[in-house]
Design a protein around this motif. Structure first.
Motif, PDB file in Angstrom:
ATOM      1  N   PRO A 190      -4.402 -15.808  15.573  1.00  0.00           N
ATOM      2  CA  PRO A 190      -4.303 -16.875  15.365  1.00  0.00           C
ATOM      3  C   PRO A 190      -4.676 -18.433  16.358  1.00  0.00           C
ATOM      4  O   PRO A 190      -6.310 -18.633  17.051  1.00  0.00           O
ATOM      5  CB  PRO A 190      -4.283 -18.101  14.313  1.00  0.00           C
ATOM      6  N   TRP A 191      -4.311 -18.599  17.589  1.00  0.00           N
ATOM      7  CA  TRP A 191      -5.258 -19.669  17.829  1.00  0.00           C
ATOM      8  C   TRP A 191      -4.680 -18.486  19.976  1.00  0.00           C
ATOM      9  O   TRP A 191      -4.541 -17.871  20.059  1.00  0.00           O
ATOM     10  CB  TRP A 191      -3.756 -19.924  18.636  1.00  0.00           C
ATOM     11  N   LEU A 192      -5.408 -19.511  20.790  1.00  0.00           N
ATOM     12  CA  LEU A 192      -5.611 -19.298  22.180  1.00  0.00           C
ATOM     13  C   LEU A 192      -5.097 -20.379  23.168  1.00  0.00           C
ATOM     14  O   LEU A 192      -4.786 -21.542  22.791  1.00  0.00           O
ATOM     15  CB  LEU A 192      -6.692 -19.192  22.644  1.00  0.00           C
ATOM     16  N   VAL A 193      -3.629 -19.568  23.090  1.00  0.00           N
ATOM     17  CA  VAL A 193      -2.806 -21.020  23.582  1.00  0.00           C
ATOM     18  C   VAL A 193      -2.758 -20.351  25.734  1.00  0.00           C
ATOM     19  O   VAL A 193      -2.419 -19.499  26.136  1.00  0.00           O
ATOM     20  CB  VAL A 193      -0.783 -19.832  24.171  1.00  0.00           C
ATOM     21  N   THR A 194      -3.275 -21.526  26.038  1.00  0.00           N
ATOM     22  CA  THR A 194      -3.439 -22.086  27.202  1.00  0.00           C
ATOM     23  C   THR A 194      -2.301 -21.149  28.296  1.00  0.00           C
ATOM     24  O   THR A 194      -1.369 -21.539  27.518  1.00  0.00           O
ATOM     25  CB  THR A 194      -3.776 -23.337  27.734  1.00  0.00           C
ATOM     26  N   ALA A 195      -2.862 -21.018  29.117  1.00  0.00           N
ATOM     27  CA  ALA A 195      -1.775 -20.374  30.449  1.00  0.00           C
ATOM     28  C   ALA A 195      -0.301 -21.789  30.687  1.00  0.00           C
ATOM     29  O   ALA A 195       0.672 -20.646  30.667  1.00  0.00           O
ATOM     30  CB  ALA A 195      -2.566 -19.455  31.383  1.00  0.00           C
ATOM     31  N   ASP A 196      -0.532 -22.041  30.680  1.00  0.00           N
ATOM     32  CA  ASP A 196       0.279 -23.565  31.400  1.00  0.00           C
ATOM     33  C   ASP A 196       1.445 -23.367  30.467  1.00  0.00           C
ATOM     34  O   ASP A 196       2.467 -24.411  30.561  1.00  0.00           O
ATOM     35  CB  ASP A 196      -0.428 -24.895  31.558  1.00  0.00           C
ATOM     36  N   ASP A 197       1.069 -22.692  28.434  1.00  0.00           N
ATOM     37  CA  ASP A 197       2.182 -22.936  27.154  1.00  0.00           C
ATOM     38  C   ASP A 197       2.388 -22.031  27.674  1.00  0.00           C
ATOM     39  O   ASP A 197       3.834 -21.450  26.168  1.00  0.00           O
ATOM     40  CB  ASP A 197       1.700 -23.814  25.938  1.00  0.00           C
ATOM     41  N   VAL A 198       2.755 -20.505  28.376  1.00  0.00           N
ATOM     42  CA  VAL A 198       2.839 -19.511  28.562  1.00  0.00           C
ATOM     43  C   VAL A 198       3.640 -19.080  29.882  1.00  0.00           C
ATOM     44  O   VAL A 198       3.260 -18.614  30.388  1.00  0.00           O
ATOM     45  CB  VAL A 198       2.083 -18.011  28.456  1.00  0.00           C
ATOM     46  N   PRO A 199       5.161 -19.808  30.571  1.00  0.00           N
ATOM     47  CA  PRO A 199       5.385 -19.322  31.445  1.00  0.00           C
ATOM     48  C   PRO A 199       6.015 -18.424  32.167  1.00  0.00           C
ATOM     49  O   PRO A 199       5.406 -17.477  33.296  1.00  0.00           O
ATOM     50  CB  PRO A 199       6.397 -20.535  31.600  1.00  0.00           C
ATOM     51  N   ASP A 200       5.868 -17.164  31.468  1.00  0.00           N
ATOM     52  CA  ASP A 200       6.416 -15.885  31.796  1.00  0.00           C
ATOM     53  C   ASP A 200       5.150 -15.096  30.855  1.00  0.00           C
ATOM     54  O   ASP A 200       6.076 -14.421  29.233  1.00  0.00           O
ATOM     55  CB  ASP A 200       7.866 -15.763  31.705  1.00  0.00           C
ATOM     56  N   PRO A 201       3.927 -14.568  31.185  1.00  0.00           N
ATOM     57  CA  PRO A 201       3.606 -13.290  30.306  1.00  0.00           C
ATOM     58  C   PRO A 201       5.134 -12.023  29.718  1.00  0.00           C
ATOM     59  O   PRO A 201       4.601 -11.075  28.571  1.00  0.00           O
ATOM     60  CB  PRO A 201       2.507 -12.701  30.522  1.00  0.00           C
ATOM     61  N   GLN A 202       5.363 -11.740  30.988  1.00  0.00           N
ATOM     62  CA  GLN A 202       6.488 -10.769  30.757  1.00  0.00           C
ATOM     63  C   GLN A 202       7.686 -11.111  30.097  1.00  0.00           C
ATOM     64  O   GLN A 202       8.595 -10.138  30.124  1.00  0.00           O
ATOM     65  CB  GLN A 202       6.689  -9.906  31.477  1.00  0.00           C
ATOM     66  N   SER A 203       8.115 -11.507  29.083  1.00  0.00           N
ATOM     67  CA  SER A 203       9.010 -11.949  28.374  1.00  0.00           C
ATOM     68  C   SER A 203       8.737 -12.658  26.839  1.00  0.00           C
ATOM     69  O   SER A 203       9.476 -13.107  26.194  1.00  0.00           O
ATOM     70  CB  SER A 203       9.969 -13.115  29.017  1.00  0.00           C
ATOM     71  N   LEU A 204       8.220 -11.908  25.862  1.00  0.00           N
ATOM     72  CA  LEU A 204       6.979 -12.172  24.871  1.00  0.00           C
ATOM     73  C   LEU A 204       7.481 -11.191  23.788  1.00  0.00           C
ATOM     74  O   LEU A 204       6.968 -10.056  24.044  1.00  0.00           O
ATOM     75  CB  LEU A 204       5.728 -12.646  25.233  1.00  0.00           C
ATOM     76  N   GLY A 205       8.360 -11.357  22.832  1.00  0.00           N
ATOM     77  CA  GLY A 205       8.314 -10.150  21.518  1.00  0.00           C
ATOM     78  C   GLY A 205       7.386  -9.844  20.654  1.00  0.00           C
ATOM     79  O   GLY A 205       6.489 -11.421  20.699  1.00  0.00           O
ATOM     80  N   LEU A 206       6.996  -8.884  20.427  1.00  0.00           N
ATOM     81  CA  LEU A 206       5.490  -8.582  19.468  1.00  0.00           C
ATOM     82  C   LEU A 206       6.670  -7.271  18.765  1.00  0.00           C
ATOM     83  O   LEU A 206       7.009  -7.311  18.364  1.00  0.00           O
ATOM     84  CB  LEU A 206       5.104  -7.503  20.461  1.00  0.00           C
TER      85      LEU A 206
END
Length: 288
Positions: A190-206
């Motif tokens: 639903p959202w576009l979360v800006t990159a500054d709020d996602v410090p590590d894109p390799q540690s996200l659960g799906l």
């Protein structure tokens, strides 16, 4: 920041989800959430300032009861997708671990909102689900020479549901694109979360559920080619522009990887999916 677009299909307006969970109307501040905005540092700075606790009150609240959430990005340029990009997904489908990223494309007109209906194509018997981390580009990227430069070109992240028709994709010959480009086959948001709020894109659960049953439960840490590698790699073959989207692959648990009879989607099924910090989608399937 959590940027989104709300309203009827084709008439969405830009919005912000503030820290308290209140929807705020951005249409008095910016005309649209699109590549032009994501490449405009001054406009993004105005939104950030307005999003603070002191500034949020100046943005009109949107009553969210029954409001439709559209795709969080307008005027998407291209959607580039990475196939077999999780170790566990490659294993479950019997595929070899790729030596280089496998690429295919989705047309921007496959994109719908995160709660919109997904249509089972006519003649389909193997419509499948895939929860994916989507990368949204915010800076023109060509021939990038480092992972740092690649991540600097990322505006933010969102959820993509890479719906796929496996018979069209695998059994009909030619390109995968035939099984990937049916209408409604790319719910986004639903959202576009800006990159500054996602410090590590390799540690996200799906995670993804079908009719309430958990089917996929993975992590981006299992990606064969991480976000930085994928963006840098793609920039060697094509120019990435603000507003382009990259679907980065799906973890194990798709219908294709199940034993027979494989539980492919049918009209009436409900799919729900989420990624840590990026929100949640829900779609009911209907026949096209």
């Amino acid at each position: 920041m959590k940027l989104l677009r709300v309203g009827p299909a084709g008439a969405e307006r830009p919005a912000l989800l503030d820290a308290s969970g209140t929807l705020r109307d951005l249409s008095g501040l910016v005309p649209e959430i699109d590549g032009a905005l994501l490449a405009d540092d001054a406009s993004l700075a105005r939104i950030r300032q307005a999003a603070t606790a002191e500034g949020a009150g100046a943005l009109p609240a949107i009553e969210d009861g029954g409001v439709r959430i559209g795709p969080p990005l307008a005027r998407i340029g291209k959607i580039v997708c990475i196939g077999l990009n999780y170790h566990d997904h490659a294993t479950e489908t019997g595929g070899a671990i790729p030596q280089e990223p496998i690429l295919f494309m989705k047309a921007p007109d496959t994109v719908v909102g995160p709660r919109d209906t997904v249509l089972v194509p006519r003649g389909s018997v193997k419509t499948d689900w895939e929860v994916e981390l989507a990368v949204v580009i915010g800076r023109t990227a060509r021939y990038l020479d480092s992972d740092e430069a690649a991540l600097a070109s990322v505006a933010g992240y969102t959820i993509a549901h890479d719906v796929s028709e496996r018979a069209f994709q695998i059994e009909r010959g030619g390109q995968w694109d035939k099984g990937k480009n049916c209408e409604t086959f790319n719910p986004l948001g639903p959202w576009l979360v800006t990159a500054d709020d996602v410090p590590d894109p390799q540690s996200l659960g799906l995670r993804l559920w079908v009719n309430g049953e958990l089917k996929q439960n993975g992590t981006t840490a299992d990606q064969i080619f991480g976000v930085a590698h994928v963006v840098r790699y793609l920039s060697q073959f094509m120019t990435l522009y603000p507003g382009d989207v990259i679907n980065t692959g799906t973890p194990a648990g798709v219908a294709l990887g199940h034993p027979e009879p494989k539980p492919y989607l049918r009209a009436g099924d409900v799919v729900e999916l989420e990624i840590d910090g990026l929100g949640r989608q829900r779609q009911e399937l209907k026949d096209a």
